[in-house]
Design an enzyme around this catalytic site. Sequence first.
Site, short mmCIF file in Angstrom:
data_model
loop_
_atom_site.label_atom_id
_atom_site.label_comp_id
_atom_site.label_asym_id
_atom_site.label_seq_id
_atom_site.Cartn_x
_atom_site.Cartn_y
_atom_site.Cartn_z
CG ASP A 292 48.63 -55.24 6.16
OD1 ASP A 292 48.02 -54.92 7.25
OD2 ASP A 292 49.37 -55.00 5.44
C1 BGC Z 1 49.74 -52.15 7.06
C2 BGC Z 1 50.54 -52.68 7.88
C3 BGC Z 1 50.17 -52.33 9.41
C4 BGC Z 1 48.86 -52.63 9.85
C5 BGC Z 1 48.37 -52.35 11.10
C6 BGC Z 1 48.25 -52.09 7.62
O1 BGC Z 1 47.49 -51.10 6.74
O2 BGC Z 1 49.87 -52.46 5.73
O3 BGC Z 1 51.76 -52.49 7.66
O4 BGC Z 1 50.89 -53.38 10.35
O5 BGC Z 1 48.03 -51.67 9.04
O6 BGC Z 1 48.38 -51.08 11.41
#
Ligand code: BGC
Length: 766
Positions: A292
């Site tokens: 993530d």
């Molecule tokens: C979130 C993810 C997301 C990623 C990209 C993160 O802060 O937890 O779910 O896919 O950002 O935007």
Amino acid sequence: MPARTARLLACAFAFFVFAAVHASAGPASTPPPDQIDDEKVNARVAALLKQMTLEEKIGQLSQQFVFGKPDEVEDAVARGQLGSLLFITDPAVINQLQHVAVEKTRLHIPLIFGFDVIHGFRTIFPVPIGMAASWDPLVEEKGQTIAAQEASAVGINWAFAPMLDIARDPRWGRMVEGAGEDPYLGSAMAAAQVRGFQGPYIGSPEHILACMKHFAGYGAAEGGRDYDASYIPEDQMWNVYLPPFHAAVKAGVGSAMSAYMDLNDVPATGNSWLLEDVLRKDWGFKGFVVSDADAVKNLKTHGYAKDLSGAAVLGLTAGVDMEMSQGPTAYSRGLAAAVASGKVTVQQIDEAAARILAAKIRLGLFEHPYVDEARAKQILATPEHRVASRDAAERSAVLLRNEGHLLPLKPSAYHSIAVLGPTADSQHDTLGSWTFQQDMAETVTVFNGIRSKAGSGTQVSYAPGVQIKRMIPSMFDVIFHEPPVAPWGTDQGAAEMQKAVDLAKNSDLTILVLGEAQNMSGERASRESLELPGQEQQLLEGVVATGKPVVLVLMNGRPLNITWASTHVPAILEAWYPGTQGGNAVANLLFGDVVPGGKLPFSWPRDVGQIPINYAHNTTFQPEEQARRYWDEESTPLYPFGYGLSYSTFSFSNVKVSQSSVRVGQSLEVTADVENTGDISADEVAQLYIHQQYGSTSRPVRELKGFSRVTLAAHQKTTVRFPLTPDDLRYWSTATRGWVQDPSDFDVWVGPDSRAELHASFTVTP
Ligand code: BGC
């Protein structure tokens, strides 16, 4: 013409010729063996790896955000330092950066472009918790098929979805992104989404790579506080939190995202038990893992890695192949030195790079790196996509209450309708979180949907009544510089409330839309309370006090405290954040063009203090006193898991098990009759629950093990069939620290929700 401009023009011309030629080649319609045959893919990967320098390999492991400034990453792409970019949605910019990767890097390796395609791209579908409430995997699959088609049309190759986190604490804001509290329903929705995104094979035309997230346990954040640590006992992990992920792997998901938080004190992104032992060794997952955002760097913040280089080593060796990052990655800064000092082997880097290259090959990116910009416009405008979105919103809605058959509304009965509430005429709120590329102008609010449905003979008026606002701005308000809404002063607040109540008083009917604004639900949107926000409760009570009929429509991504409403408001419809066509769907449901058939994917608490209140709890001591677990509140939820009403009525009868006794390892079948006892055609979701009476550990009082949404004409009867396989009967046992299927006696119930009464039983013998 200055030399620099001439050079730029020449470059641009060459690029457009190149892009046009390649885009016009179009995606192939039969699976090309070079892209799908394991041996051929592996041979192509090996040939590439042989030519790559260590820096080029590490480049493939790095992914960076681009928030509208492609120039900032262009040099890094040209140097082969980035293998993937995220958050670009303009096909021209995607082509431009892809051109740099394909033409300017030594080995012409294309980029893979990722984006949060969560519940639609241009056409927005209901939020995932709403899609789960349809209890209809086909509608979920279709929604993600359309999302994939629209996203792929602009050049996006990879969706950061499905989100498969089981959520049993609605204080957690991200409950809206998943399928709710139940592993069985969650698994069905997980597999459906993978099929929708990826199609029959990875690289299918007009499909994209799916990414199951957040692996794993994010939904159990302590106190429901986003990003806080999760402590999950091993049996809960295997029996509750992991099954949707396993279902996605079985459905062939091509990538996984490691979660942010500590899982039992080991950060998920540095957790080799999760990523290597469970995901790769136990489940045989062959795709790649992305972290993530900034989760690798955060291994240091967690107090797990000593420094950024240590974080890179821990992330990679735990099994994270690609690092998602704002700015340069820890991998790009730390891995080369880690190889030199022996902390990471070249083989480990090769394995990670190989998985990413294999995905690019399977997606056909080497053959078709560019996107046809003209075609993108057509695809995004497809009218059928809007129809599918409306259908999904209609199938997602859950009717919670309908006293005195107030619904469906009879259009001729009302000359004036008041549509009230802060989100009733807000397009953004109708869409929900994780929406960026939607066509806002065409989004239909509840007010507009009711207005067009009611027709010219009925006067439909709108007033917000109250203003709702977060105490602190949301993450997306900050990223996208949403201007703060000017707050009403006390006098204006009182005047607006009065105006709304007066409108209700002077109208024949009020449709009151309450719930949360879209930015109150989602990432960094946790709450300590589940009360209706702001002064919504006062507005509700003021409107009900007028004595005029009131229909409450809820737009939200989690259960809120509607205990007062559940006895004072005659009709309540849960619409979730219903998407692009939300207003039309709500109007069709309220006026009876469509009969509600959705069911709750979670148990709805009476108050925040009941959390967690999932239906699949254990019997434990003095089960007959279950209803008296609290002395100040009932111990049952306000509405049970699986609950939802219809404008028709149904009866269940004749439950049978195919064998009253089976051996461990054998399957059986449960059947029951469902009859539509009303006068209109409608849907019912038949649900099968089981209970194991004794065994190597205590088992939950009930567990969902089958469901089927059926459409029945007036007075039509059908038989629903549910296979029960050994997999449905086994569970991970704390006593044996492994999977077991116990010889035991089992209860079976079939019915309309988790309180189903129709009972049968069977025995499993050794
Ligand atoms: C979130 C993810 C997301 C990623 C990209 C993160 O802060 O937890 O779910 O896919 O950002 O935007």
